[in-house]
Design a protein around this motif. Structure first.
Motif, PDB file in Angstrom:
ATOM      1  N   ARG A  37     -36.505  51.500 -26.609  1.00 15.12           N
ATOM      2  CA  ARG A  37     -37.761  51.499 -25.868  1.00 15.12           C
ATOM      3  C   ARG A  37     -37.941  52.820 -25.144  1.00 15.12           C
ATOM      4  O   ARG A  37     -36.966  53.511 -24.831  1.00 15.12           O
ATOM      5  CB  ARG A  37     -37.805  50.335 -24.873  1.00 15.12           C
ATOM      6  N   GLN A  38     -39.214  53.136 -24.920  1.00 11.98           N
ATOM      7  CA  GLN A  38     -39.532  54.362 -24.197  1.00 11.98           C
ATOM      8  C   GLN A  38     -40.694  54.081 -23.263  1.00 11.98           C
ATOM      9  O   GLN A  38     -41.783  53.715 -23.711  1.00 11.98           O
ATOM     10  CB  GLN A  38     -39.881  55.495 -25.162  1.00 11.98           C
ATOM     11  N   ALA A  39     -40.424  54.232 -21.983  1.00 10.21           N
ATOM     12  CA  ALA A  39     -41.450  54.083 -20.966  1.00 10.21           C
ATOM     13  C   ALA A  39     -42.063  55.455 -20.681  1.00 10.21           C
ATOM     14  O   ALA A  39     -41.438  56.493 -20.940  1.00 10.21           O
ATOM     15  CB  ALA A  39     -40.842  53.500 -19.694  1.00 10.21           C
ATOM     16  N   PRO A  40     -43.281  55.491 -20.153  1.00 14.84           N
ATOM     17  CA  PRO A  40     -43.935  56.775 -19.862  1.00 14.84           C
ATOM     18  C   PRO A  40     -43.072  57.659 -18.975  1.00 14.84           C
ATOM     19  O   PRO A  40     -42.571  57.213 -17.942  1.00 14.84           O
ATOM     20  CB  PRO A  40     -45.220  56.348 -19.154  1.00 14.84           C
ATOM     21  N   GLY A  41     -42.879  58.912 -19.402  1.00 15.47           N
ATOM     22  CA  GLY A  41     -42.109  59.854 -18.613  1.00 15.47           C
ATOM     23  C   GLY A  41     -40.605  59.686 -18.682  1.00 15.47           C
ATOM     24  O   GLY A  41     -39.876  60.376 -17.970  1.00 15.47           O
ATOM     25  N   LYS A  42     -40.145  58.778 -19.513  1.00 16.65           N
ATOM     26  CA  LYS A  42     -38.698  58.530 -19.614  1.00 16.65           C
ATOM     27  C   LYS A  42     -38.217  58.770 -21.044  1.00 16.65           C
ATOM     28  O   LYS A  42     -39.001  58.780 -21.988  1.00 16.65           O
ATOM     29  CB  LYS A  42     -38.378  57.100 -19.188  1.00 16.65           C
ATOM     30  N   VAL A  43     -36.920  58.983 -21.177  1.00 17.45           N
ATOM     31  CA  VAL A  43     -36.356  59.183 -22.505  1.00 17.45           C
ATOM     32  C   VAL A  43     -36.218  57.846 -23.221  1.00 17.45           C
ATOM     33  O   VAL A  43     -36.139  56.794 -22.584  1.00 17.45           O
ATOM     34  CB  VAL A  43     -34.980  59.883 -22.420  1.00 17.45           C
ATOM     35  N   ARG A  44     -36.204  57.916 -24.545  1.00 15.25           N
ATOM     36  CA  ARG A  44     -36.007  56.709 -25.339  1.00 15.25           C
ATOM     37  C   ARG A  44     -34.587  56.203 -25.141  1.00 15.25           C
ATOM     38  O   ARG A  44     -33.630  56.985 -25.155  1.00 15.25           O
ATOM     39  CB  ARG A  44     -36.257  57.011 -26.814  1.00 15.25           C
ATOM     40  N   GLU A  45     -34.444  54.903 -24.959  1.00 14.69           N
ATOM     41  CA  GLU A  45     -33.124  54.317 -24.729  1.00 14.69           C
ATOM     42  C   GLU A  45     -32.900  53.143 -25.664  1.00 14.69           C
ATOM     43  O   GLU A  45     -33.837  52.442 -26.041  1.00 14.69           O
ATOM     44  CB  GLU A  45     -32.993  53.839 -23.272  1.00 14.69           C
ATOM     45  N   MET A  46     -31.627  52.962 -26.015  1.00 15.06           N
ATOM     46  CA  MET A  46     -31.290  51.819 -26.857  1.00 15.06           C
ATOM     47  C   MET A  46     -31.282  50.560 -26.004  1.00 15.06           C
ATOM     48  O   MET A  46     -30.708  50.534 -24.916  1.00 15.06           O
ATOM     49  CB  MET A  46     -29.937  52.018 -27.520  1.00 15.06           C
ATOM     50  N   VAL A  47     -31.893  49.534 -26.523  1.00 17.96           N
ATOM     51  CA  VAL A  47     -31.933  48.241 -25.840  1.00 17.96           C
ATOM     52  C   VAL A  47     -30.872  47.307 -26.408  1.00 17.96           C
ATOM     53  O   VAL A  47     -30.139  46.652 -25.666  1.00 17.96           O
ATOM     54  CB  VAL A  47     -33.323  47.602 -25.992  1.00 17.96           C
ATOM     55  N   ALA A  48     -30.806  47.229 -27.731  1.00 18.51           N
ATOM     56  CA  ALA A  48     -29.861  46.338 -28.398  1.00 18.51           C
ATOM     57  C   ALA A  48     -29.663  46.827 -29.820  1.00 18.51           C
ATOM     58  O   ALA A  48     -30.509  47.536 -30.368  1.00 18.51           O
ATOM     59  CB  ALA A  48     -30.380  44.900 -28.400  1.00 18.51           C
ATOM     60  N   ALA A  49     -28.550  46.418 -30.408  1.00 19.38           N
ATOM     61  CA  ALA A  49     -28.276  46.780 -31.791  1.00 19.38           C
ATOM     62  C   ALA A  49     -27.457  45.687 -32.445  1.00 19.38           C
ATOM     63  O   ALA A  49     -26.750  44.930 -31.768  1.00 19.38           O
ATOM     64  CB  ALA A  49     -27.537  48.118 -31.871  1.00 19.38           C
ATOM     65  N   THR A  56     -21.499  42.171 -35.298  1.00 18.94           N
ATOM     66  CA  THR A  56     -21.344  42.738 -33.957  1.00 18.94           C
ATOM     67  C   THR A  56     -22.707  43.089 -33.386  1.00 18.94           C
ATOM     68  O   THR A  56     -23.634  43.438 -34.121  1.00 18.94           O
ATOM     69  CB  THR A  56     -20.455  43.996 -33.957  1.00 18.94           C
ATOM     70  N   THR A  57     -22.809  42.976 -32.083  1.00 21.06           N
ATOM     71  CA  THR A  57     -24.041  43.305 -31.388  1.00 21.06           C
ATOM     72  C   THR A  57     -23.726  44.138 -30.155  1.00 21.06           C
ATOM     73  O   THR A  57     -22.598  44.178 -29.673  1.00 21.06           O
ATOM     74  CB  THR A  57     -24.815  42.047 -30.950  1.00 21.06           C
ATOM     75  N   TYR A  58     -24.766  44.772 -29.666  1.00 19.18           N
ATOM     76  CA  TYR A  58     -24.668  45.566 -28.441  1.00 19.18           C
ATOM     77  C   TYR A  58     -25.936  45.326 -27.628  1.00 19.18           C
ATOM     78  O   TYR A  58     -27.035  45.205 -28.202  1.00 19.18           O
ATOM     79  CB  TYR A  58     -24.551  47.055 -28.776  1.00 19.18           C
ATOM     80  N   TYR A  59     -25.784  45.260 -26.306  1.00 19.13           N
ATOM     81  CA  TYR A  59     -26.927  45.168 -25.396  1.00 19.13           C
ATOM     82  C   TYR A  59     -26.702  46.121 -24.230  1.00 19.13           C
ATOM     83  O   TYR A  59     -25.583  46.218 -23.706  1.00 19.13           O
ATOM     84  CB  TYR A  59     -27.075  43.751 -24.840  1.00 19.13           C
ATOM     85  N   ARG A  60     -27.755  46.779 -23.809  1.00 18.27           N
ATOM     86  CA  ARG A  60     -27.613  47.558 -22.591  1.00 18.27           C
ATOM     87  C   ARG A  60     -27.510  46.581 -21.426  1.00 18.27           C
ATOM     88  O   ARG A  60     -28.009  45.449 -21.472  1.00 18.27           O
ATOM     89  CB  ARG A  60     -28.760  48.532 -22.411  1.00 18.27           C
ATOM     90  N   ASP A  61     -26.859  47.017 -20.368  1.00 16.43           N
ATOM     91  CA  ASP A  61     -26.547  46.114 -19.269  1.00 16.43           C
ATOM     92  C   ASP A  61     -27.784  45.432 -18.695  1.00 16.43           C
ATOM     93  O   ASP A  61     -27.748  44.252 -18.335  1.00 16.43           O
ATOM     94  CB  ASP A  61     -25.811  46.869 -18.163  1.00 16.43           C
ATOM     95  N   SER A  62     -28.875  46.156 -18.600  1.00 12.18           N
ATOM     96  CA  SER A  62     -30.060  45.614 -17.924  1.00 12.18           C
ATOM     97  C   SER A  62     -30.735  44.475 -18.682  1.00 12.18           C
ATOM     98  O   SER A  62     -31.590  43.791 -18.112  1.00 12.18           O
ATOM     99  CB  SER A  62     -31.074  46.733 -17.664  1.00 12.18           C
ATOM    100  N   VAL A  63     -30.378  44.270 -19.947  1.00 17.16           N
ATOM    101  CA  VAL A  63     -31.021  43.191 -20.716  1.00 17.16           C
ATOM    102  C   VAL A  63     -30.043  42.082 -21.104  1.00 17.16           C
ATOM    103  O   VAL A  63     -30.451  41.078 -21.689  1.00 17.16           O
ATOM    104  CB  VAL A  63     -31.720  43.734 -21.979  1.00 17.16           C
ATOM    105  N   LYS A  64     -28.776  42.252 -20.791  1.00 16.92           N
ATOM    106  CA  LYS A  64     -27.784  41.235 -21.143  1.00 16.92           C
ATOM    107  C   LYS A  64     -28.141  39.897 -20.514  1.00 16.92           C
ATOM    108  O   LYS A  64     -28.500  39.819 -19.343  1.00 16.92           O
ATOM    109  CB  LYS A  64     -26.391  41.672 -20.681  1.00 16.92           C
ATOM    110  N   GLY A  65     -28.061  38.855 -21.311  1.00 20.01           N
ATOM    111  CA  GLY A  65     -28.385  37.524 -20.844  1.00 20.01           C
ATOM    112  C   GLY A  65     -29.871  37.190 -20.914  1.00 20.01           C
ATOM    113  O   GLY A  65     -30.256  36.035 -20.717  1.00 20.01           O
ATOM    114  N   ARG A  66     -30.699  38.191 -21.183  1.00 15.02           N
ATOM    115  CA  ARG A  66     -32.147  37.953 -21.273  1.00 15.02           C
ATOM    116  C   ARG A  66     -32.686  38.206 -22.681  1.00 15.02           C
ATOM    117  O   ARG A  66     -33.605  37.519 -23.131  1.00 15.02           O
ATOM    118  CB  ARG A  66     -32.897  38.858 -20.285  1.00 15.02           C
ATOM    119  N   PHE A  67     -32.138  39.195 -23.369  1.00 11.97           N
ATOM    120  CA  PHE A  67     -32.594  39.563 -24.709  1.00 11.97           C
ATOM    121  C   PHE A  67     -31.562  39.125 -25.738  1.00 11.97           C
ATOM    122  O   PHE A  67     -30.363  39.143 -25.478  1.00 11.97           O
ATOM    123  CB  PHE A  67     -32.782  41.074 -24.822  1.00 11.97           C
TER     124      PHE A  67
END
Length: 126
Positions: A37-49, A56-67
């Motif tokens: 995802r990329q928010a205005p003015g911010k760099v693109r970041e991985m959310v999940a893979a 195997t899966t990966y989640y960034r900390d801010s979305v763990k348990g929600r996505f």
């Protein structure tokens, strides 16, 4: 492989959305997939893979348990179920495929992903 995202929209805080990522061909099943995802003015970041076989899966900390990331290799489609959405989740969401087939575990670096779609806007606001 080329990918097309869909499913974005406007949702209230606490709401849910399910994003889809449709692949152009069946080779999709050989490659890991990531949501970014990329928010205005911010760099693109991985959310999940997710790895090519879903092992195997990966989640960034801010979305763990929600996505939750998933994939259907028969339908050549990936998904991102987003629950308990917050205003800070507002961004354009993209999916992309790992350039290396059959990689394990899932790759977490943005630079190894390609085949970017056009993105789908997710807006979380009351």
């Amino acid at each position: 492989v080329q990918l097309v995202e869909s499913g974005g929209g406007l949702v209230q805080p606490g709401g849910s959305l399910r994003l889809s990522c449709a692949a152009s061909d069946r080779t999709f099943s050989r490659y890991g997939m990531g949501w970014f995802r990329q928010a205005p003015g911010k760099v693109r970041e991985m959310v999940a893979a997710i790895s090519w076989n879903g092992g195997t899966t990966y989640y960034r900390d801010s979305v763990k348990g929600r996505f939750t990331i998933s994939r259907d290799n028969v339908q050549s489609t990936g998904f991102l179920q987003m629950n308990s959405l917050k205003p800070e989740d507002t961004a354009v969401y993209y999916c992309a495929a790992d350039m290396l087939p059959f990689r394990q575990p899932v790759a977490t670096g943005t630079s190894v992903y390609d085949g970017w779609g056009q993105g789908t806007q997710v807006t979380v606001s009351s």
